[in-house]
Design a protein around this motif. Structure first.
Motif, PDB file in Angstrom:
ATOM      1  N   GLU A 288       0.824  -1.308   0.073  1.00  0.00           N
ATOM      2  CA  GLU A 288       0.192   0.063  -0.122  1.00  0.00           C
ATOM      3  C   GLU A 288       0.804   1.304  -0.154  1.00  0.00           C
ATOM      4  OE1 GLU A 288      -2.816  -0.279   3.090  1.00  0.00           O
ATOM      5  OE2 GLU A 288      -3.766  -2.091   2.426  1.00  0.00           O
ATOM      6  N   TRP A 289       2.075   1.121   0.724  1.00  0.00           N
ATOM      7  CA  TRP A 289       2.861   2.380   0.669  1.00  0.00           C
ATOM      8  C   TRP A 289       3.489   2.467  -0.570  1.00  0.00           C
ATOM      9  CZ3 TRP A 289       8.198   3.037   0.388  1.00  0.00           C
ATOM     10  CH2 TRP A 289       8.642   4.470   0.735  1.00  0.00           C
ATOM     11  N   ILE A 290       3.973   1.456  -1.195  1.00  0.00           N
ATOM     12  CA  ILE A 290       4.703   1.550  -2.623  1.00  0.00           C
ATOM     13  C   ILE A 290       3.579   2.173  -3.602  1.00  0.00           C
ATOM     14  CG2 ILE A 290       5.498   0.235  -4.550  1.00  0.00           C
ATOM     15  CD1 ILE A 290       6.629  -1.654  -2.236  1.00  0.00           C
ATOM     16  N   VAL A 291       2.336   1.492  -3.527  1.00  0.00           N
ATOM     17  CA  VAL A 291       1.384   2.169  -4.452  1.00  0.00           C
ATOM     18  C   VAL A 291       1.006   3.595  -4.178  1.00  0.00           C
ATOM     19  CG1 VAL A 291      -1.134   1.935  -5.157  1.00  0.00           C
ATOM     20  CG2 VAL A 291       0.187  -0.213  -5.045  1.00  0.00           C
ATOM     21  N   GLU A 292       0.896   4.025  -2.883  1.00  0.00           N
ATOM     22  CA  GLU A 292       0.927   5.463  -2.645  1.00  0.00           C
ATOM     23  C   GLU A 292       1.975   6.374  -3.033  1.00  0.00           C
ATOM     24  OE1 GLU A 292       0.552   8.408   1.294  1.00  0.00           O
ATOM     25  OE2 GLU A 292       0.371   6.209   1.762  1.00  0.00           O
ATOM     26  N   LYS A 293       3.149   5.992  -2.891  1.00  0.00           N
ATOM     27  CA  LYS A 293       4.304   6.700  -3.065  1.00  0.00           C
ATOM     28  C   LYS A 293       4.538   6.681  -4.761  1.00  0.00           C
ATOM     29  CE  LYS A 293       5.035   7.854   0.876  1.00  0.00           C
ATOM     30  NZ  LYS A 293       4.676   9.212   1.312  1.00  0.00           N
ATOM     31  N   THR A 294       4.457   5.617  -5.199  1.00  0.00           N
ATOM     32  CA  THR A 294       4.657   5.831  -6.821  1.00  0.00           C
ATOM     33  C   THR A 294       3.486   6.563  -7.503  1.00  0.00           C
ATOM     34  OG1 THR A 294       3.797   3.525  -7.019  1.00  0.00           O
ATOM     35  CG2 THR A 294       6.243   3.590  -6.945  1.00  0.00           C
ATOM     36  N   GLY A 295       2.434   6.413  -6.781  1.00  0.00           N
ATOM     37  CA  GLY A 295       1.039   7.130  -7.426  1.00  0.00           C
ATOM     38  C   GLY A 295       1.306   8.671  -7.627  1.00  0.00           C
ATOM     39  N   GLU A 296       2.320   9.033  -6.823  1.00  0.00           N
ATOM     40  CA  GLU A 296       2.658  10.620  -6.853  1.00  0.00           C
ATOM     41  C   GLU A 296       3.133  11.083  -7.974  1.00  0.00           C
ATOM     42  OE1 GLU A 296       1.611  12.810  -4.652  1.00  0.00           O
ATOM     43  OE2 GLU A 296       0.882  11.485  -3.107  1.00  0.00           O
ATOM     44  N   ILE A 297       3.894   9.816  -8.730  1.00  0.00           N
ATOM     45  CA  ILE A 297       4.415  10.389 -10.055  1.00  0.00           C
ATOM     46  C   ILE A 297       3.411  10.071 -11.145  1.00  0.00           C
ATOM     47  CG2 ILE A 297       6.357   9.470 -11.604  1.00  0.00           C
ATOM     48  CD1 ILE A 297       7.359  10.461  -8.810  1.00  0.00           C
ATOM     49  N   ASN A 298       3.216  11.208 -11.857  1.00  0.00           N
ATOM     50  CA  ASN A 298       2.386  11.157 -13.029  1.00  0.00           C
ATOM     51  C   ASN A 298       3.113  10.472 -14.121  1.00  0.00           C
ATOM     52  OD1 ASN A 298       1.106  12.454 -15.820  1.00  0.00           O
ATOM     53  ND2 ASN A 298      -0.283  13.173 -14.224  1.00  0.00           N
ATOM     54  N   PHE A 299       2.223   9.864 -14.950  1.00  0.00           N
ATOM     55  CA  PHE A 299       3.110   8.778 -16.193  1.00  0.00           C
ATOM     56  C   PHE A 299       3.587   9.963 -17.136  1.00  0.00           C
ATOM     57  CE2 PHE A 299       2.669   7.123 -20.349  1.00  0.00           C
ATOM     58  CZ  PHE A 299       3.569   5.907 -20.080  1.00  0.00           C
ATOM     59  N   MET A 300       3.066  10.944 -17.500  1.00  0.00           N
ATOM     60  CA  MET A 300       3.361  11.816 -18.572  1.00  0.00           C
ATOM     61  C   MET A 300       4.727  12.469 -18.082  1.00  0.00           C
ATOM     62  SD  MET A 300       1.775  11.146 -21.141  1.00  0.00           S
ATOM     63  CE  MET A 300       2.682  12.271 -22.408  1.00  0.00           C
ATOM     64  N   ALA A 301       4.745  12.683 -17.058  1.00  0.00           N
ATOM     65  CA  ALA A 301       5.886  13.390 -16.113  1.00  0.00           C
ATOM     66  C   ALA A 301       7.297  12.319 -16.456  1.00  0.00           C
ATOM     67  CB  ALA A 301       5.849  13.892 -14.831  1.00  0.00           C
ATOM     68  N   LEU A 302       7.009  11.053 -16.259  1.00  0.00           N
ATOM     69  CA  LEU A 302       7.885  10.107 -16.357  1.00  0.00           C
ATOM     70  C   LEU A 302       8.164   9.697 -17.754  1.00  0.00           C
ATOM     71  CD1 LEU A 302       9.510   8.049 -14.779  1.00  0.00           C
ATOM     72  CD2 LEU A 302       7.618   6.619 -14.788  1.00  0.00           C
TER      73      LEU A 302
END
Length: 145
Positions: free
Chosen positions: A76-90
């Motif tokens: 859950e923590w991993i999903v929460e933290k990686t969810g902060e990164i927008n795909f287009m920014a990546l």
């Protein structure tokens, strides 16, 4: 491997900045998610050097998939933290890097001639149309449209 890690770190920094400028997500807030994404990528690349029979993207995806499944501790923590990164920014720095790497193969690209332009347009158009069709079907099934 060290050079790949440096490139991944640079892409991560650019993506964090793009996430900040384009989507107003604080770099401090996005940093843990980007570290996780880079870490999954490094682990996947390491596995690819040990077992090179599959493409690196398979290993990277598998690592990320396992890390975000409910059976993995802290998912859950991993999903929460990686969810902060927008795909287009990546995607933006990755596509920029791919474009720059194409520049070194410009002579090979010229040899392909005008046919590559036609093929590219057909592929891009087909990809867009089928992605749109797929999205339309999924939205209909979900009752959104």
């Amino acid at each position: 491997m060290l050079e790949k890690t440096k490139v991944l770190a640079l892409i991560g920094i650019i993506a964090i900045l793009g996430n900040w400028v384009g989507y107003d997500v604080s770099p401090i807030k996005a940093l843990p998610g980007m570290i996780l994404i880079v870490l999954f990528t490094i682990i996947g690349l390491g596995l690819n050097t040990l077992i090179p029979k599959m493409p690196a993207v398979v290993w990277i995806s598998l690592i990320a998939l396992i890390a975000t499944t409910p059976i993995f501790p802290g998912n859950e923590w991993i999903v929460e933290k990686t969810g902060e990164i927008n795909f287009m920014a990546l995607a933006t720095p990755i596509l920029a890097y791919a474009g720059l790497s194409l520049g070194k193969d410009l002579e090979s690209f010229k040899k392909l001639g005008w046919r590559i332009v036609v093929i590219s347009l057909v592929v891009y158009t087909g990809t867009f149309l089928f992605a749109t069709l797929f999205a339309e079907i999924v939205f209909k099934l979900q009752g959104r449209f």
